[in-house]
Design a protein around this motif. Structure first.
Motif, PDB file in Angstrom:
ATOM      1  N   VAL A   9       6.575   0.628  15.746  1.00 34.74           N
ATOM      2  CA  VAL A   9       5.654   0.970  14.963  1.00 34.74           C
ATOM      3  C   VAL A   9       5.709   2.327  14.545  1.00 34.74           C
ATOM      4  N   VAL A  37       6.160  -8.384  10.647  1.00 32.53           N
ATOM      5  CA  VAL A  37       5.888  -7.935   9.331  1.00 32.53           C
ATOM      6  C   VAL A  37       7.099  -8.354   8.527  1.00 32.53           C
ATOM      7  N   THR A  40       5.233  -4.854   3.434  1.00 36.14           N
ATOM      8  CA  THR A  40       3.996  -3.930   3.527  1.00 36.14           C
ATOM      9  C   THR A  40       4.284  -3.001   2.457  1.00 36.14           C
ATOM     10  N   HIS A  64      -1.972  -0.898   5.745  1.00 36.84           N
ATOM     11  CA  HIS A  64      -3.112  -1.915   5.746  1.00 36.84           C
ATOM     12  C   HIS A  64      -2.695  -3.156   4.805  1.00 36.84           C
ATOM     13  N   TYR A  96      -7.926  -6.239   5.363  1.00 38.04           N
ATOM     14  CA  TYR A  96      -7.536  -5.132   6.254  1.00 38.04           C
ATOM     15  C   TYR A  96      -8.549  -4.439   6.971  1.00 38.04           C
ATOM     16  N   THR A 125      -0.989   4.681  18.667  1.00 32.16           N
ATOM     17  CA  THR A 125      -0.218   3.420  19.026  1.00 32.16           C
ATOM     18  C   THR A 125       0.068   3.262  20.644  1.00 32.16           C
ATOM     19  N   PHE A 131      -0.010  -2.521  17.821  1.00 35.02           N
ATOM     20  CA  PHE A 131       0.369  -2.465  16.469  1.00 35.02           C
ATOM     21  C   PHE A 131      -0.751  -2.550  15.469  1.00 35.02           C
ATOM     22  N   HIS A 132      -1.399  -1.350  15.631  1.00 34.47           N
ATOM     23  CA  HIS A 132      -2.500  -1.210  14.602  1.00 34.47           C
ATOM     24  C   HIS A 132      -2.476  -1.167  13.239  1.00 34.47           C
ATOM     25  N   THR A 134       0.030  -1.628   9.555  1.00 38.10           N
ATOM     26  CA  THR A 134       1.215  -2.639   9.268  1.00 38.10           C
ATOM     27  C   THR A 134       2.644  -2.145   8.972  1.00 38.10           C
ATOM     28  N   TYR A 139       2.460  -6.676  13.828  1.00 36.15           N
ATOM     29  CA  TYR A 139       1.087  -6.037  13.572  1.00 36.15           C
ATOM     30  C   TYR A 139       0.243  -7.008  14.184  1.00 36.15           C
TER      31      TYR A 139
END
Ligand code: ZN
Ligand code: ZN
Length: 365
Positions: A9, A37, A40, A64, A96, A125, A131-132, A134, A139
């Motif tokens: 991430v 993901v 993104t 997001h 989001y 993180t 995984f806050h 994108t 995620y």
């Protein structure tokens, strides 16, 4: 399911600086979902933070807009928020922001204004589940975060931005109660504006688009605009007002939508709207930027203003349905103009910040 697996991430350590961090993928909490993901996008709000212009956020996970493939489902998750059955491997998109359904605005049905909307955004993180944002290989979709399965006909590069611009303007148009047969003026033909034009056309409105950049007005026509007004041809407020009135039998438009983010555009819109018309205000989101405004004109015309922040989370489902219906009608994929790999994300952010590229996307598959 997540045993021993790790993911990467990206974390902004300070403005303009980014580090990749590796963390174990933890089993999602009940109601939560972990996705892999697929794609993104870099959005304007990220650039604001990246450049250090955000008053509070100086670090944390970024990103997001994404489409992901379900990697792990938390206990109890068998359906998306529209009740469609889901399984590992399905493609999904998520709002989001969170919708807690418990705060004061949520209690009043103002789900777009949830006070806890950003509670899990841009956390450091190191804080699980890591995984806050994108911008990573994985995620985490929080239990209070609406998500929906993506119809097969919608490609990744179109679905990845559904949760931002499209859902935003869709909600805006319906909040402003637009009706078939009305004429709308869309101020600004960027991502928001082009999506707004497409939705307004499906609702059988007549669309006039105004922008300072001629190439954007070419795109506006491809997204269905009936008339365009260029700042090149109509360089003054008076000239644009005259043109709008020419195109509306001297009355002005029934409704206008401001999606430029330019304070002066908001003041200008009032001049273009007919007596008793409506004004949907979306673009200006940074408080503290002021501009001359004619309140007397607003009163005399009895214009109703609808300021629109975020959207009711189910508008993401409406947006996916809209895309599925119109996928071949408009060139949605042209809304992205540069592709990068995840490892090049700093380059993508820098090139977006310097406006070398307009709308960058990160493709992971
Ligand atoms: Zn966005
Ligand atoms: Zn809430």
């Amino acid at each position: 399911m997540c045993d021993g697996k790790k993911g990467l991430v990206a974390e902004m350590t300070e403005p303009m600086k980014l580090e990749f961090k590796e963390y174990p993928i933890v089993e999602p909490t009940p109601g939560g979902v972990i996705v892999k993901v697929l794609q993104t996008n870099i959005c304007g709000s990220e650039l604001h933070i990246w450049k250090g212009l955000h008053p509070v956020i100086r670090s944390g996970a970024l990103g997001h807009e994404m489409i992901g493939e379900i990697f792990a489902l938390g206990e109890g998750v068998t359906e998306d928020f529209a009740g469609q059955p889901i399984k590992v491997g399905d493609r999904v998109v998520s709002a989001y922001f969170l919708t807690c359904r418990k705060c004061k605005p949520c209690q009043e049905g103002q789900f777009n204004l949830c006070e806890n909307a950003y509670k899990f955004w841009r956390l450091p993180t190191e804080q699980a589940p890591h995984f806050h944002g994108t911008f990573g290989t994985h995620y985490y979709i929080h239990p209070d975060q609406y998500f929906y399965k993506v119809p097969d006909e919608i490609r990744n590069n179109v679905a990845a931005s559904a949760n931002c611009a499209l859902s935003q303007v869709y909600f805006g148009l319906e909040t402003g109660q637009v009706k078939a047969g009305e004429t709308i003026l869309v101020q600004g033909a960027g991502g928001l504006g082009l999506n707004a034009i497409a939705v307004a056309k499906e609702k059988n409105l007549r669309v006039i688009a105004v922008d300072a950049v001629d190439s954007r007005l070419e795109q506006a026509k491809q997204f269905g605009a009936d008339e365009v007004i260029s700042f090149t041809d109509y360089p003054t407020l008076e000239a644009r007002v005259e043109r709008v009135h020419e195109l509306t039998d001297g009355a002005g438009v029934d409704v206008a939508m401001e999606v430029t983010g330019v304070p002066a555009a908001f003041s200008e819109g009032v001049h273009h709207i007919r007596v008793g018309g409506r004004y949907i205000a979306i673009g200006n989101i940074s408080p503290g930027q002021t501009v001359a405004f004619d309140p007397g004109l607003l009163t005399r015309k009895a214009i109703t203003i609808y300021p629109v922040l975020r959207y009711h989370p189910w508008y993401l489902k409406k947006s996916l349905d809209f895309l599925a219906r119109n996928i071949d009608r408009y060139p949605f994929e042209t809304l992205l103009d540069a592709e990068f790999k995840l490892e090049d994300i700093k380059g993508a952010l820098d090139k977006s910040a310097s406006r070398e590229v307009t709308r960058a996307t990160i493709v992971l598959v």
